[in-house]
Write a protein that holds these residues in place. Sequence first.
Motif, PDB file in Angstrom:
ATOM      1  N   ASP A  54       6.388 -39.920  15.494  1.00  0.00           N
ATOM      2  CA  ASP A  54       6.845 -41.157  16.098  1.00  0.00           C
ATOM      3  C   ASP A  54       7.616 -41.989  15.085  1.00  0.00           C
ATOM      4  O   ASP A  54       7.154 -43.034  14.636  1.00  0.00           O
TER       5      ASP A  54
ATOM      6  N   CYS B  33      18.382 -40.088   8.794  1.00  0.00           N
ATOM      7  CA  CYS B  33      18.290 -40.052  10.259  1.00  0.00           C
ATOM      8  C   CYS B  33      17.831 -38.682  10.739  1.00  0.00           C
ATOM      9  O   CYS B  33      16.970 -38.578  11.620  1.00  0.00           O
TER      10      CYS B  33
ATOM     11  N   THR C 279      13.997 -37.788  10.667  1.00  0.00           N
ATOM     12  CA  THR C 279      13.054 -38.356  11.633  1.00  0.00           C
ATOM     13  C   THR C 279      12.583 -37.325  12.650  1.00  0.00           C
ATOM     14  O   THR C 279      11.513 -37.484  13.218  1.00  0.00           O
ATOM     15  N   ARG C 280      13.309 -36.271  12.835  1.00  0.00           N
ATOM     16  CA  ARG C 280      12.885 -35.236  13.798  1.00  0.00           C
ATOM     17  C   ARG C 280      11.654 -34.480  13.320  1.00  0.00           C
ATOM     18  O   ARG C 280      11.017 -33.785  14.093  1.00  0.00           O
TER      19      ARG C 280
ATOM     20  N   MET D 117      13.161 -47.919  10.081  1.00  0.00           N
ATOM     21  CA  MET D 117      13.156 -46.468  10.305  1.00  0.00           C
ATOM     22  C   MET D 117      12.512 -45.753   9.111  1.00  0.00           C
ATOM     23  O   MET D 117      11.700 -44.840   9.297  1.00  0.00           O
TER      24      MET D 117
ATOM     25  N   ASN E 289       8.777 -46.357   9.227  1.00  0.00           N
ATOM     26  CA  ASN E 289       8.155 -45.560  10.289  1.00  0.00           C
ATOM     27  C   ASN E 289       8.059 -44.087   9.906  1.00  0.00           C
ATOM     28  O   ASN E 289       7.071 -43.421  10.225  1.00  0.00           O
TER      29      ASN E 289
ATOM     30  N   PRO F 128      11.382 -43.028  15.355  1.00  0.00           N
ATOM     31  CA  PRO F 128      12.692 -42.964  15.990  1.00  0.00           C
ATOM     32  C   PRO F 128      13.819 -43.305  15.023  1.00  0.00           C
ATOM     33  O   PRO F 128      13.624 -44.019  14.056  1.00  0.00           O
ATOM     34  N   GLU F 129      14.991 -42.750  15.332  1.00  0.00           N
ATOM     35  CA  GLU F 129      16.180 -43.062  14.548  1.00  0.00           C
ATOM     36  C   GLU F 129      16.572 -44.515  14.756  1.00  0.00           C
ATOM     37  O   GLU F 129      16.389 -45.068  15.833  1.00  0.00           O
TER      38      GLU F 129
END
Length: 186
Positions: A178, A170, A173-174, A106, A109, A180-181
């Motif tokens: 792309d 977490c 990530t918003r 995560m 990413n 995702p959590e």
Amino acid sequence: MTSATARMASAVVAAAALALTGACDSGGDGGTPETTRPPASDSSGSTPASGSPSVSVSPTPTGTAPEDPEEAEQEIRQAWRAFFDPESSLEERSAVVESGEQNALMIDNLFLDPLGSRLRADVTSVSYTTSEDATVTYTLTRDGRRLDTGGPGAAVVQDDTWKIALDTVCSLTRHAEDAPEAPSCE
């Protein structure tokens, strides 16, 4: 004494008892701290002449700050700098996040993402909720423009080291296209 006088005397005693009980209340009912403080003392340490005996109040440890708050704050700020530094490796970022090794995909990413890779944060304040938990107020930006963070972040002690709380990562990530959590975010 008549029964009416006796009832009146009982009512006065009951009202006085309630007033005294309210004065001794710990404030658990939402009262303000001003209503629960002991009387102010003069320069000699005694309370003003009010007929009440002087009471010595010892401060109660709260357990809401680490042993060395300044050192903890430096460690927290350093973790945030390392996490958002565009030159940091995945290993460096994972090392400063709670359970970062387990959530490296995560984290990777987030910073490989075209939008996530441009996120930067500036810690503005740190306050402690316990000796191992802190609220971190920060300004989140992308390309120098402030973003809405949706609330303050957090830091926690893990393995005797202050780290960015997983929940905070977490929520970041918003701000990516792309990223995702991780399953552990739920």
